[in-house]
Write an enzyme that holds these catalytic residues in place. Structure first.
Site, mmCIF file in Angstrom:
data_model
loop_
_atom_site.group_PDB
_atom_site.id
_atom_site.type_symbol
_atom_site.label_atom_id
_atom_site.label_comp_id
_atom_site.label_asym_id
_atom_site.label_seq_id
_atom_site.Cartn_x
_atom_site.Cartn_y
_atom_site.Cartn_z
ATOM 1 N N SER A 198 -52.482 -42.766 13.077
ATOM 2 C CA SER A 198 -53.352 -42.249 12.024
ATOM 3 C C SER A 198 -54.678 -43.007 11.984
ATOM 4 C CB SER A 198 -52.620 -42.278 10.681
ATOM 5 O OG SER A 198 -53.292 -41.514 9.717
ATOM 6 N N ASP A 294 -51.687 -31.082 12.553
ATOM 7 C CA ASP A 294 -51.454 -32.405 11.973
ATOM 8 C C ASP A 294 -51.253 -32.313 10.465
ATOM 9 O OD1 ASP A 294 -51.883 -35.543 12.448
ATOM 10 O OD2 ASP A 294 -52.871 -34.935 10.590
ATOM 11 N N HIS A 361 -46.992 -35.885 11.753
ATOM 12 C CA HIS A 361 -48.026 -36.914 11.703
ATOM 13 C C HIS A 361 -47.371 -38.237 12.069
ATOM 14 C CE1 HIS A 361 -51.959 -38.455 10.421
ATOM 15 N NE2 HIS A 361 -51.340 -39.432 9.774
#
Length: 416
Positions: A198, A294, A361
């Site tokens: 991330s 995502d 994610h």
């Protein structure tokens, strides 16, 4: 199709009911924190049999100004390598969003994402950090490090705000951590992989070449970005939520001076915080692992509550099976934008790709998505095997999934 059910307390489509502006802001921040916690940490199962690794604070960091938002020293978790992995290093940069203005940074410094006072004293090492060959076949016996994220600008800021006692020192944290790890044996690495999830995935892109230059040319060095391909996308109302957010981060935290001049010489600084404008110019071999839909970007960039005040998208954004045909086409357009963004990058023989058509994610840190009997696959190859094949040059990996809903191996995130 496998699903992981998330219970997030009141995403902000409903938090504002009956609240003042200041209360709403606090509740919105709490909702964002709740979402980040699940996506980037709490979703990592605390298996009783998984390795627990203690936190090490970088004691000399403060004298170099390398401090968290609140001025406390940064930290990392290290599990030493063994046998054939004793001289191999994997650095995982923690994710956790960004703070974009004084209000969000002041709030952040009272959490583990802005202060080492609130960091867990030990954490689970799972997925790419696991020490078990059956869970992490290629990297299990390496020196594995998780560098904690407490600056709010993907380890790239440089500045401070004295009035609010905020320190924007992400770049210094990066440098101090690398200096300490090099002194603790990483200078002898025969091979090294910089990874991140991330906001940490964005950081692995920003720091990839810098990481490579730490080592002699004889060291095999590569980088992995997991869920770090944040796109300069248009939201459902025609706005640019993430561009606005990144503009705040770059301006407030003095990020511009630490962005690659190959980009800033041609584009504005905010554009140069977007990976799509950076990846083609990275010299070091890079692997992009990303879900085509995502989950964080769907929630926060494409369909933020501010862009959908009447909740038309609520059901769709919580569960993709509730999207109508026009909504699904909007999401397919986002996937197409992602594929366009990696087109030039993918032409290089040294780079790798694994873009699966999942609503997920951070797939490298979760054991169920990294490597397991039912972990996500493209073709017959799991994520861990794909990354390993690419790193060790066993075979080229340019895996791009067919569009949703063709992949029945996804561990999709469903919100409730």
């Amino acid at each position: 199709m496998k699903g992981v059910l998330i219970w997030v307390l009141r995403l902000w489509s409903v938090v504002g009911i009956g609240l003042s502006r200041s209360e709403y802001g606090l509740e919105e921040l709490k909702a964002k924190e709740s979402l980040l916690s699940y996506l980037e940490k709490d979703a990592v199962s605390s298996d009783a049999n998984s390795l627990m690794v203690p936190l090490t604070l970088i004691q000399g960091a403060a004298s170099k100004g390398a401090v968290c938002l609140d001025g406390t020293p940064p930290g990392y978790h290290l599990d030493r390598g063994l046998a054939s992995g004793a001289n191999s290093w994997l650095i995982q940069l923690e994710g956790g969003g960004w703070c974009t203005d004084i209000r969000t940074c002041v709030s952040r410094k009272t959490t583990r994402r802005g202060s080492s006072k609130f960091m867990e004293r030990q954490i689970n090492f799972t997925g790419i950090l696991s020490n078990k060959a059956e869970e992490n076949p290629d990297f299990y016996n390496w020196n594995r490090v998780k560098l904690r994220y407490c600056d709010g600008a993907s380890f790239a800021g440089e500045g401070q705000n004295e009035a609010n006692q905020l320190y924007f020192r992400g770049q210094r944290i990066w440098s101090a951590a690398m200096e300490e790890l090099m002194a603790n044996g990483m200078q002898n690495a025969e091979q090294a992989l910089l990874s991140g999830c991330s906001a940490g995935g964005l950081a692995s892109i920003l720091h990839c070449d810098e990481f490579k230059y730490l080592f002699p040319k004889t060291t095999k060095v590569k980088c992995l970005s997991d869920a770090g391909l944040f796109l300069d996308a248009t939201n459902v109302a025609g706005g640019h939520t993430l561009r606005d957010m990144y503009g705040g981060v770059v301006t407030l935290q003095g990020v511009q001076k630490n962005l690659p001049n190959t980009c800033t010489s041609q584009m504005d600084p905010t554009s140069c915080f977007f990976p799509q404008n950076l990846i083609a110019n990275i010299k070091t071999p890079m692997f992009l692992l990303n879900a085509a839909y995502d989950a964080w970007q769907v929630q926060e960039s494409l369909i933020p509550s501010s862009a959908d005040p009447h909740g038309y998208w609520n059901d769709c954004k919580m569960d993709r099976s509730h999207c109508n045909s026009s909504q699904m086409q909007f999401l397919q357009d986002f996937r197409n934008q992602m594929l366009d963004a990696v087109n030039v990058f993918s032409m290089s023989d040294q780079n790798g790709l694994f873009i699966n058509s999942c609503f997920a994610h951070c797939q490298s840190e979760r054991q169920d998505t990294w490597y397991g009997n039912d972990s996500p696959r493209i073709g017959s190859k799991a994520i861990a095997v794909s990354v390993g094949d690419w790193f060790f040059d066993r075979t080229a990996v340019k895996a791009i999934d067919c569009p949703y809903p063709c992949d029945n191996t996804c561990h999709d995130l469903v919100f409730n």
